[in-house]
Design an enzyme around this catalytic site. Structure first.
Site, PDB file in Angstrom:
ATOM      1  N   GLU A 266       3.359   1.106  -4.341  1.00 48.80           N
ATOM      2  CA  GLU A 266       2.894   0.228  -3.269  1.00 48.80           C
ATOM      3  C   GLU A 266       4.007   0.069  -2.229  1.00 48.80           C
ATOM      4  O   GLU A 266       5.181  -0.063  -2.586  1.00 48.80           O
ATOM      5  CB  GLU A 266       2.535  -1.144  -3.843  1.00 48.80           C
ATOM      6  CG  GLU A 266       2.094  -2.154  -2.796  1.00 48.80           C
ATOM      7  CD  GLU A 266       1.903  -3.557  -3.370  1.00 48.80           C
ATOM      8  OE1 GLU A 266       1.332  -4.401  -2.665  1.00 48.80           O
ATOM      9  OE2 GLU A 266       2.333  -3.801  -4.521  1.00 48.80           O
ATOM     10  N   LYS A 334      -6.344  -2.951   0.364  1.00 48.87           N
ATOM     11  CA  LYS A 334      -6.392  -3.989  -0.659  1.00 48.87           C
ATOM     12  C   LYS A 334      -7.374  -5.085  -0.265  1.00 48.87           C
ATOM     13  O   LYS A 334      -7.327  -5.604   0.860  1.00 48.87           O
ATOM     14  CB  LYS A 334      -4.986  -4.569  -0.870  1.00 48.87           C
ATOM     15  CG  LYS A 334      -4.891  -5.568  -2.011  1.00 48.87           C
ATOM     16  CD  LYS A 334      -3.448  -6.014  -2.203  1.00 48.87           C
ATOM     17  CE  LYS A 334      -3.327  -6.995  -3.373  1.00 48.87           C
ATOM     18  NZ  LYS A 334      -1.936  -7.440  -3.571  1.00 48.87           N
ATOM     19  N   CYS A 387      -1.684  -3.412  -6.708  1.00 50.29           N
ATOM     20  CA  CYS A 387      -0.947  -4.510  -7.341  1.00 50.29           C
ATOM     21  C   CYS A 387      -1.875  -5.374  -8.185  1.00 50.29           C
ATOM     22  O   CYS A 387      -2.592  -4.875  -9.030  1.00 50.29           O
ATOM     23  CB  CYS A 387      -0.185  -5.313  -6.287  1.00 50.29           C
ATOM     24  SG  CYS A 387       1.156  -6.323  -6.974  1.00 50.29           S
TER      25      CYS A 387
END
Length: 511
Positions: A266, A334, A387
């Protein structure tokens, strides 16, 4: 007050069952004692307070890693991190408190009924915790069943039953197991054996189910997972930008004789590569002709203003698929953002009292549309979860277009020593639920390849630089959970309530 202090200490002890300690027998014992304490309360509010104190103890210990995140920014004092842990724990403890209160309200007169209601209520309240106020699903009780990291470790049978009843259903089974010990302590042997048979049967069925899953295909795509070991206090230092990039270059290595899928973490690079062709050219030069690179980076969101000019109004936390020509073939944004980490709720109010978000920069991140399946030419398809999106059971796969595997780029460098192994455990639960391999690449660990059984096929330990060269594990056929999602643990909870009501009715008839 003494019993609340004891409940607080029991909750703290129960947190040792999660990674990295993995002392799950202590967790089972703590829950058995919680049942004993709650059922002996004389009032509903006392039962609620007992569960709340237990939850405060569990979350304060289990979530201690949150305080570490505050040490990597200068906008707010580091000690505020411990205030955040306490305040978050005070809120999250409401959910176990609701579970104990519900169990006491409907089962205080019958220990067996209490245990069944407690397990059902735990399933429902843990699910609620995952989405109320944007949700914080971290460390469901089921994670104690899969807390060990070691490569090659087979997920135990209890964790494997998540393929049918999901993470929250497995949490209910663990409560039943604790309840069986409590009932045995009360010398209610028949009830203890009956309740204990459910998690035992689920464990046996889980072992049988995963034993037939094939995960190794010598003809599968070659993959390389990169962990550069770039600490959070080094990541955004402009003076270290070249050194950090060279660490990625070194680990990416020379091009080989066959196409590779290469995975970077990430926010692997600081550049906004969608708007920076020079950065794309520099990165793509590392790739072989048929290689593909999956890497995390941010995307700017622009707004057009007068005279053809534009301004930035936000950003997205994304990962890209890049080929050797520097072309960006796909992007995943995300969707489940972290409050105070990636955006600041009620920004004008909180900024006025000196609060800021933890990630650097003044722009808030904007959420993406949710799970998506992306095409990887020559390599199949991939789904993305960036994440901590990976901790949300039932929300990680585009069900109408099931991918071949999931990529979970993450930056666990924020999370101290406890957060990364806890994150990995929860990723393993997603692999079991969806019967799908998961590839994790993080700056400092724990990077890993998880197969469709939830087994860590290989990993790079925390705070070590390294690479994993392997073949992409194969997905297994869709599980019951991957088809129906979290309706299944809710059905399981309803069944437990139905059994408890039936037992109560029989008891009343006998009386």
């Amino acid at each position: 007050m003494k019993h609340l202090l004891l409940a607080l200490l029991l909750g703290a002890a129960s947190a040792t069952g999660f990674a990295p300690l993995g002392l799950w027998p202590l967790t089972i014992a703590a829950y058995a004692l919680l049942i004993a304490m709650t059922i002996s309360r004389q009032r509903l509010r006392s039962a609620f307070a007992t569960g709340w104190a237990f939850g405060v103890g569990q979350f304060m210990v289990g979530l201690n890693w949150i305080a570490t995140a505050f040490t990597y920014q200068a906008a707010m004092p580091a000690w505020l991190g411990w205030i955040a842990v306490v305040l978050l724990s005070l809120y999250l403890a409401v959910y176990p408190a609701l579970a104990t209160a519900i169990a006491w309200r409907f089962g205080k007169a019958m220990p067996l009924t209490f245990v069944l209601f407690f397990a059902a209520a735990w399933i429902v309240t843990e699910y609620l915790r995952a989405f109320v106020f944007t949700g914080f699903a971290w460390n469901p009780l089921s994670a104690i069943a899969i807390a060990h990291i070691g490569s090659g470790d087979v997920a135990n049978g209890l964790a494997s039953s998540a393929r049918w009843i999901g993470t929250y259903g497995v949490s209910g089974l663990i409560v039943l197991l604790a309840g069986a010990f409590y009932l045995g302590w009360q010398r209610r042997w028949t009830a203890a054996l009956g309740i204990g048979a459910l998690p035992v049967a689920a464990s046996i069925a889980g072992v049988i189910a995963v034993s037939s899953i094939a995960t190794v295909d010598p003809d599968a795509s070659a993959i390389r997972v990169i962990q550069p070991n770039i600490n959070q206090n080094e990541k955004w230092d402009a003076d270290l930008a070249l050194r950090n990039f060279n660490r990625l270059v070194e680990r990416t290595g020379e091009t080989g004789d066959e196409p590779r899928l290469i995975f970077w973490p990430e926010a692997a690079v600081p550049e906004f590569i969608e708007d920076d062709p020079m950065a794309r050219a520099r990165i793509s030069s590392l790739l072989g002709e048929e290689d593909l690179l999956l890497l995390g980076a941010s995307k700017l969101i622009w707004e057009n203003i007068e005279n053809g000019r534009r301004r930035t109004i936000g950003a997205r936390n994304a990962f890209y698929v890049m080929d050797a020509n520097g072309d960006l073939l796909a992007r995943y944004d995300k969707a489940h953002l972290v409050p105070y980490g990636e955006y600041l709720p009620m920004r004008p109010v909180l900024e006025s009292i000196g609060l800021s978000r933890l990630a650097p920069g003044d722009l808030d991140f904007w959420p993406g549309p949710g799970p998506q399946t992306l095409e990887l030419p020559g390599f199949g398809t991939v789904g993305g979860q960036i994440c901590y999106e990976m901790v949300f059971s039932g929300e990680v796969v585009e069900r109408a277009n099931r991918p071949d595997f999931l990529f979970n780029p993450s930056n666990d460098a924020w999370f101290g020593a406890w957060g990364p192994p806890q994150h990995l455990a929860q990723a393993r639960l997603r692999a079991i639920e969806e019967a799908m391999p998961i590839i994790r690449s993080t700056p400092t660990g724990v990077s890993a390849i998880i197969d469709a059984r939830g087994v860590v096929a290989d990993h790079i330990p925390y705070h070590q630089a390294g690479t994993i060269d392997a073949r992409l594990p194969a997905p297994a056929p869709p599980t019951l959970f991957s088809r129906f999602g979290n309706i299944l643990p809710m059905i399981f909870a309803a069944m437990l309530i139905g059994i408890s009501l039936l037992l109560g009715w029989r008891e009343r008839r006998r009386g």
